[in-house]
Every structure is written in structure tokens, then in C-alpha cells.
Scaffold this active site. Structure first.
Site, PDB file in Angstrom:
ATOM      1  N   GLU A   1       0.815  -1.221   0.000  1.00 53.02           N
ATOM      2  CA  GLU A   1       0.000   0.000   0.000  1.00 53.02           C
ATOM      3  C   GLU A   1       0.846   1.269   0.000  1.00 53.02           C
ATOM      4  O   GLU A   1       0.506   2.254  -0.655  1.00 53.02           O
ATOM      5  CB  GLU A   1      -0.895  -0.026   1.238  1.00 53.02           C
ATOM      6  CG  GLU A   1      -1.912   1.072   1.313  1.00 53.02           C
ATOM      7  CD  GLU A   1      -2.764   0.931   2.569  1.00 53.02           C
ATOM      8  OE1 GLU A   1      -3.168   1.958   3.098  1.00 53.02           O
ATOM      9  OE2 GLU A   1      -2.993  -0.216   3.001  1.00 53.02           O
ATOM     10  N   ASP A   2       1.976   1.244   0.703  1.00 58.59           N
ATOM     11  CA  ASP A   2       2.718   2.480   0.961  1.00 58.59           C
ATOM     12  C   ASP A   2       4.104   2.557   0.319  1.00 58.59           C
ATOM     13  O   ASP A   2       4.796   3.559   0.476  1.00 58.59           O
ATOM     14  CB  ASP A   2       2.879   2.686   2.480  1.00 58.59           C
ATOM     15  CG  ASP A   2       1.544   2.925   3.168  1.00 58.59           C
ATOM     16  OD1 ASP A   2       0.612   3.387   2.494  1.00 58.59           O
ATOM     17  OD2 ASP A   2       1.438   2.633   4.371  1.00 58.59           O
TER      18      ASP A   2
ATOM     19  N   ASP B   1     -19.716  -5.515  40.166  1.00 55.34           N
ATOM     20  CA  ASP B   1     -18.720  -6.498  39.740  1.00 55.34           C
ATOM     21  C   ASP B   1     -17.406  -5.857  39.306  1.00 55.34           C
ATOM     22  O   ASP B   1     -16.675  -6.388  38.482  1.00 55.34           O
ATOM     23  CB  ASP B   1     -19.255  -7.416  38.640  1.00 55.34           C
ATOM     24  CG  ASP B   1     -19.774  -6.645  37.430  1.00 55.34           C
ATOM     25  OD1 ASP B   1     -19.754  -5.407  37.486  1.00 55.34           O
ATOM     26  OD2 ASP B   1     -20.193  -7.281  36.455  1.00 55.34           O
TER      27      ASP B   1
END
Length: 744
Positions: free
Chosen positions: A81-82, A266
């Protein structure tokens, strides 16, 4: 791994060396060096070297003890992608498996979509389908998203909220469905921090305010539990420790159960981890013998595991000092699955062998089956993603068949939903349903533990169209629609053709000229239908609005007409402009002023109007471009529509403010205010606006599920300085986070 400690590659190498053989450690080493070279000279928004991000992702995967291919993919998940590296490079150097995982985690960025939303939808669709082929694709993506969330502070506030919201709606539910609670809880807590910071920090403060008291109580309770089970002879591997409560779970209880922090009991919890299932029930008996259990607060997830494979015994008792205490009891194997979920089944085998410990248990990976079914049954990307959110990631209920089989469904589902989940033919031939032995209507909402008996008949003609209003799940709705599509296919095809032909005639076009075989197939392909008949059947059935199909048939003609009209308008204005230049070559320039306080150089009697998309005011830098039959449209110079017009080759003209200080008091400006939805926020915003201007044209507000309010207003101002004064005043209001001028 500590959430705040940044790992180095040497740290990751040390982790993988503890459970991988030398050959696989060397492969991880090669993946790191390949990523380091590919990302060289790249930096993140924070300013740090980009390679730090892949190292942290690989570190998260290594701490899950993932197999070598997954850790390598963690190092290389952003490369395609980069950087200039390709999938073929990865395939050649590291093999097809790693290339497939990296491809599944790569955004769809090479294709042009109409909007960012559409591109994000297609990216999520691709990711989910890749996950259905190999679950490791999603495990890498979750590690990637987790580190991105840890470093989200370096992005703009609007991006922070968008990414946090996406994380809470998609990635945290995926982590939950895959049982990876160690990632799920952190994603949820980090998302809340950016979506509702006021509530997040308030809960953090409240939890820390009495932390010492709670720790002291838990330590005393652990001693009491050890005494209670001391006679059971459970062996040396028993672990008993306090369980921290996560911030988002506290927030959800406060919101959904309308409780104050002090009412959530709780926060105090103990976990007991033993060797066998027999030991789990023995510990449970000892706990209930020593402390009285709370009615309705016991859950046996060992006998009936959750869909993601989670198993444990949960009980809440009135513990020491009469305080409520939650106790969870599980085996060591159950604890591994509870923490790491499906990742535990892909974890590298012990002993540094070449094998990988995988599961063939279809129940644990039921989410994959659901995703594939929704993909095959959905008509488009939006419907697919809506189905994922409503059917796959929604809260679940568990019902029984008369034979004792457990059926898991989204909360809100009814008998018809259950029938179609069992089998399509069971759904199509349903005639009624019994729940717990009683006949119920088909719109009955199934509850946890119901025994549902679906009544069928082989002579049943099939579903009724009314069922579309009775079913809850998108899957059941799709099944019913599929039945009617197949049953009435030929009739729907002919009906769809007639509808489109009628639409074309009404718009003034000849259907015989446009609806050719070639054109029909072309439009069908654009709309992702296999054949033109499928497209017309969808129109005839009502799945597709006919006006959208008609517009595709006429798109080329309408574009040509619009271009011709635009060129004619530009030619007329530019000829006037040129004539003015020739006549006044040696004279001082003259300007034609409009009623909006804007002048167009060299053109008289030309209509000008201020654009409503960006609402320019005196003092803004402006530009004009010639519209189709509406004169010159005046925009702010930074308006996206101007940039789009320039990119499309449309001619811009010079325009100026006659008086940059403004010659009237009500130029419209659109603003947006975002903040925490406390009592009186809207009143404070309106009071601030009214103190600075007498003109408030419109105001709208909305609140999201995280109690974040967005207030939009159109106000009248004299000029840009007056507008800035109003924006600064709004920024000083308590609980207001963002104030901005917007472009519609």
C-alpha cells in the site's frame, strides 16, 4: 507486552526465538529487513520512523505466539500500500501464503470510488472476505488497528473520532467474535477515550479513587477462596488472582442499565484457573458452600460455550463483609482461548517444531461461515456490511431445538429467523412455531434458553411476502426475497423492462434507441449483475430504484448536453470579457457590481450568486466560475467544488469583494459545534451566538450513542473577522471540543 512500552526488532526477535525454530526465526529476520528497506525514509504523523509501526504490529503477533507466516505478514502488511514493492515481490521472496495475508490486509486504494465512504466499505468487504479464506488476515489487521489506536493522539480530532468509531463498530466486535479478548478490551477502551473523553476520564478517576481499598479487599477474598478450596487437592497448578475491570465495560453498564458508577458491583472479581473441567465444578461447589450465590447471576459457559469458543463458569456471591463478588472458574486451556481466542488455535506448537496448532471446530469459526453466506446473499457492498453489523456482530441469544441443539441468533430474532438459520427449506415451509410448548405468533422475540419447535408442512406453498415485515435478520430477509425472485423471475424481468422503458419515455428519450442488447449488458455489468435479465428482474422485484437505472441509460446523452451548454455559457461570458479588455486597453479598469457585494471584472449585467456549499463572506478569498444558465457562482478559493471545476477544465473568472469589510450584516455562514451532551449545552451555544449576532437562520442537533452532540447552525455575519469572533466565543464554552466552519 506492556501497552506503553515500544518494542525494538531485537525484542520481537527474542520473543519469537523463545518458541520458533532457527529456520523460522531467520525468515522473520528477513521479513524485518525487507520492510525496513521498503519503508526507509518514510515517517508517520508523529514524526517517528515508519518502520516502528510494523515492528509493533509484529510484536503484538509474536506475543500471541502466532506462526512465522503471520509475524512476517505483520512486518510487511503496509508494504504494497505504501511503498514501491509489489505482491509479486513478496510472493517470490516469502511464498504465496504470506503474500495472500498481506494482500488481504491491503486497502483498496488503486480504484477510484465516488466517495471515501464507498471506498472504505469496499475495503472492509475485501478484508472480511479475505478473513473467511484465512483467519490470519484478520489477526494481522487487529494487531495493526491496535497499534494505530495506541498512537491515535497524533491525528486530527475528526480523524481520531472517525477511526475510533470504526474500531468500536467493526474491529472490536470482530475481536470479540474471534474470542481475542486481550485485543478486544484494549480496542474498546481506546475507542471510548476518543469518542467520549469526558466519560472515559471520569470512570478512570472513579476507578482509581478507591483502588487501594478494592485491591486490599480482593487480596483478603483470595485468601478466603484458597481456604475454601484447600481440601479439594487440586494440585500445584491452581492460579487465583484478581481480575481488572475494563473501562468500556463499566461505561456500557452505566449506559445500557442506567446505573451510576457506585451501583456497579462487579468491579470486584476473582479468577480461578485449574487443570480440569472436574476441578472447575469442584471449585464452584466449594465457593457456593462458603458464600451464598446471587439468584440469576450464575452462568455455565462450559456446558454451553459462547460462539467464539469462550468457556468458563461465572458466579456472583455475597462475599466477605457482605459485598458482592464475581468469581470466574476455568481451566488453563479455557483461559488461553478466552485471552487469545482463535489466535490460540493458530498459535505455533510448543517444542519449536514446524507444525501449527489449528482447529477444525466449526463452532469456533462459525463467524466465517456467516460472512460467506451474507456475501453470497447480499445485493451490494452496503447490504453486505449492514448484514455483518446486524447479524454477525450483534448481541446474541441462545435457543434450543426440541432435540437439544443450541442455535445462536442476534438479539431480537424470532421463529422465522431461527427456521431460516436451521435450513432454507425449513424456513420456506414453516407454518408456525411453539416456544416452551406453547404456540406463539411468528413475530415472537426469542429469549435466552427458549426451546423453539418450528412447525413445518411439505404441502406449504412457500413464504408469504408479509414475512419480510416479521423477520429480524438480514439473512432471513434475503432468503425470502431469493424465493420470490426465483419464483417470479420471468415476470419480474418483463416488468422491469417495461418500467425502465416507461421511465425513459417520460424523460423524453426513445427506449428503442437506448435499450439495445449491448447497452443493456453494459449497464448490467456496471451495476454488478451477471446478466441484463438479472438487472431487470431486480427492478421488477423492487430491489433497485428504476430512476437510478434510467439515469445510467441516459448518462452519456445528458453529459454531452451539459457539456455543450457549459461551453456555450463560457463562450458568451468570455467573449464579453474579451470585448471589455479590448475597449478599455488604455483606460482604468471598470467593474460590474452585483447585489451580493461581489464584482466581476469586465462584465455588465451578469447574474452572480454566492455559493451555498461554502457560503463565502467578505474577507474570504473568493473565485467564480461560470455555471450552466445561472451566471457566475462565487465560491471560497479553498472550496472543493472550485478545485473539482478547475480539474474538469472549467474556466474560472476573477471576482472581488466590493467592500471586504462587508456592506450588509447578514452574510450566511455555516458552522458546526461538537461536544459532550450535558444538560444546557444547546442553551449555552445559542446564548453565545445570540450575544454576537442578531441573525440565526437555522439550527440542528444530533446526539450519537456515545453522548457526543453535534450542533449545526447557519448564522448571519458581517465579514470573516466577525465570524472568527463568534467561533472563538463558542470554543470557550465548557464541554465543547470542536468548533469549525463547514462546507456542505
Amino acid at each position: 507486552m506492556s501497552k506503553n512500552n515500544e518494542l525494538t526488532h531485537e525484542d520481537v526477535k527474542k520473543i519469537v526465538s523463545s518458541y520458533m525454530n532457527e529456520e523460522h526465526v531467520e525468515m522473520v529476520e528477513r521479513a524485518y529487513h525487507f520492510a525496513a528497506v521498503a519503508h526507509a525514509d518514510q515517517h508517520r504523523k508523529s514524526g517517528e520512523a515508519y518502520i516502528i509501526h510494523p515492528i509493533q504490529v509484529a510484536g503484538i503477533l509474536a506475543n500471541l505466539h502466532m506462526d512465522p507466516e503471520t509475524v512476517c505478514a505483520g512486518y510487511m502488511h503496509d508494504i504494497v500500500e505504501d511503498t514501491g514493492a509489489t505482491l509479486d515481490d513478496i510472493r517470490e521472496l516469502f511464498g504465496p501464503t504470506i503474500a495472500m495475508i498481506v494482500d488481504g490486509d491491503t486497502k483498496i486504494s488503486k480504484i477510484h470510488y465516488k466517495s471515501n465512504k464507498e471506498q472504505m466499505a469496499e475495503t472492509h468487504r475485501k478484508l472480511l472476505l479475505a478473513m473467511s479464506k484465512d483467519i490470519r488476515v484478520m489477526i494481522v489487521k487487529l494487531a495493526d488497528r491496535l497499534h494505530n489506536m495506541r498512537t491515535l493522539q497524533h491525528l486530527r480530532p475528526d480523524k481520531q473520532r472517525r477511526i475510533a468509531n470504526e474500531t468500536l463498530e467493526i474491529y472490536a466486535p470482530i475481536a470479540d467474535r474471534l474470542g481475542i479478548s486481550t485485543i478486544k478490551w484494549e480496542l474498546e477502551d481506546l475507542s471510548l477515550r476518543y469518542l467520549n473523553p469526558q466519560q472515559y476520564y471520569r470512570i478512570v478517576h472513579l476507578m482509581n479513587s478507591r483502588r487501594d481499598q478494592r485491591v486490599e479487599y480482593i487480596n483478603r477474598a483470595i485468601i478466603d477462596v484458597k481456604k475454601a478450596i484447600s481440601d479439594l487437592e487440586l494440585g500445584p497448578n491452581v492460579e487465583i488472582y484478581g481480575r481488572p475491570k475494563h473501562i468500556y465495560s463499566v461505561y456500557r453498564k452505566m449506559v445500557t442499565q442506567h446505573k451510576q458508577f457506585e451501583q456497579i458491583y462487579d468491579l470486584l472479581a476473582i479468577r480461578v484457573v485449574v487443570d480440569s473441567i472436574k476441578d472447575c465444578y469442584a471449585v464452584l461447589g466449594a465457593v457456593h458452600t462458603n458464600w451464598k450465590p446471587m439468584p440469576g447471576r450464575f452462568k455455565d459457559y462450559i456446558a454451553m460455550p459462547k460462539a467464539n469458543g469462550y468457556q468458563s463458569l461465572h458466579t456472583t456471591v455475597i462475599g466477605p463483609e457482605g459485598r458482592l463478588l464475581e468469581i470466574q472458574i476455568r481451566t488453563h486451556d479455557m483461559h488461553e482461548v478466552a485471552e487469545y481466542g482463535v489466535a490460540a488455535h493458530w498459535a505455533y506448537k510448543e517444542g519449536k517444531t514446524n507444525g501449527i496448532k489449528q482447529t477444525q471446530d466449526s463452532k469456533k469459526l462459525n463467524v466465517v461461515k456467516e460472512i460467506l453466506e451474507l456475501q453470497s446473499e447480499s445485493q451490494g457492498t452496503d447490504e453486505f456490511l449492514q448484514g455483518i453489523q446486524s447479524d454477525v456482530f450483534a448481541d446474541k441469544v441462545y435457543a434450543f431445538t426440541p432435540k437439544g441443539d443450541v442455535i445462536e441468533m442476534p438479539k431480537g430474532a424470532g421463529p422465522l429467523d431461527m427456521a431460516y438459520q436451521i435450513h432454507t427449506e425449513v424456513g420456506n415451509h414453516t407454518t408456525g412455531a411453539k416456544v416452551n410448548g406453547r404456540i406463539v405468533p411468528l413475530n415472537y422475540e426469542i429469549k435466552n434458553g427458549d426451546i423453539v419447535d418450528i412447525l413445518t408442512s411439505s404441502s406449504s406453498a412457500g413464504p408469504s411476502r408479509d414475512w419480510l415485515d416479521l423477520v429480524f435478520t438480514r439473512r432471513a430477509r434475503n432468503k425470502i426475497r431469493q424465493f420470490f425472485r426465483a419464483h417470479d423471475h420471468d415476470k419480474n424481468v418483463e416488468s422491469g423492462r417495461q418500467i425502465i422503458a416507461s421511465q425513459l419515455r417520460e424523460a423524453g428519450y426513445d427506449p428503442n434507441e437506448l435499450m439495445t442488447t449491448e447497452k443493456n449488458n453494459q449497464i448490467a455489468d456496471q451495476m454488478h449483475y451477471k446478466t441484463a435479465d438479472d438487472m431487470f428482474a431486480a427492478v421488477g422485484f423492487g430491489d433497485v430504484p428504476p430512476i437510478g437505472v434510467r439515469n445510467r441509460f441516459t448518462a452519456d446523452i445528458r453529459k454531452k448536453e451539459a457539456d455543450d451548454k457549459q461551453r456555450a455559457a463560457q463562450k458568451a461570458v468570455l467573449e464579453d470579457h474579451q470585448t471589455f479588455e479590448n475597449k478599455n486597453a488604455n483606460n482604468p479598469r471598470k467593474f460590474a457590481k452585483s447585489s451580493e457585494g461581489v464584482v466581476v471584472e469586465g462584465v455588465d449585467n451578469l447574474l452572480t450568486r454566492l455559493s451555498h456549499c461554502c457560503s463565502p463572506v467578505p474577507g474570504d478569498e473568493i473565485v467564480g466560475y461560470i455555471t450552466k444558465g445561472r451566471g457566475v457562482s462565487v465560491h471560497r478559493a479553498d472550496c472543493p467544488n472550485v478545485k473539482a471545476a478547475e480539474k474538469n477544465g472549467e474556466r474560472l473568472v476573477s471576482v472581488f469583494w466590493a467592500n471586504p469589510a462587508g456592506d450588509k450584516t447578514n452574510y450566511n455562514a455555516d458552522i458546526e459545534v461538537e461536544g459532550y451532551n450535558r444538560n444546557g449545552l444547546l442553551n449555552d451555544v445559542l446564548r453565545s451566538i445570540n450575544n454576537n449576532t442578531r441573525f440565526l437562520t437555522s439550527v440542528n442537533g444530533k446526539v450519537d450513542h456515545n453522548k457526543m452532540a453535534t450542533i449545526s447552525a447557519t448564522i448571519g455575519v458581517r465579514n470573516s473577522q466577525h465570524l472568527q469572533l463568534i467561533l472563538d466565543s463558542l470554543k470557550n464554552i465548557p464541554d465543547v471540543y470542536v468548533v469549525k466552519r463547514v462546507i456542505r
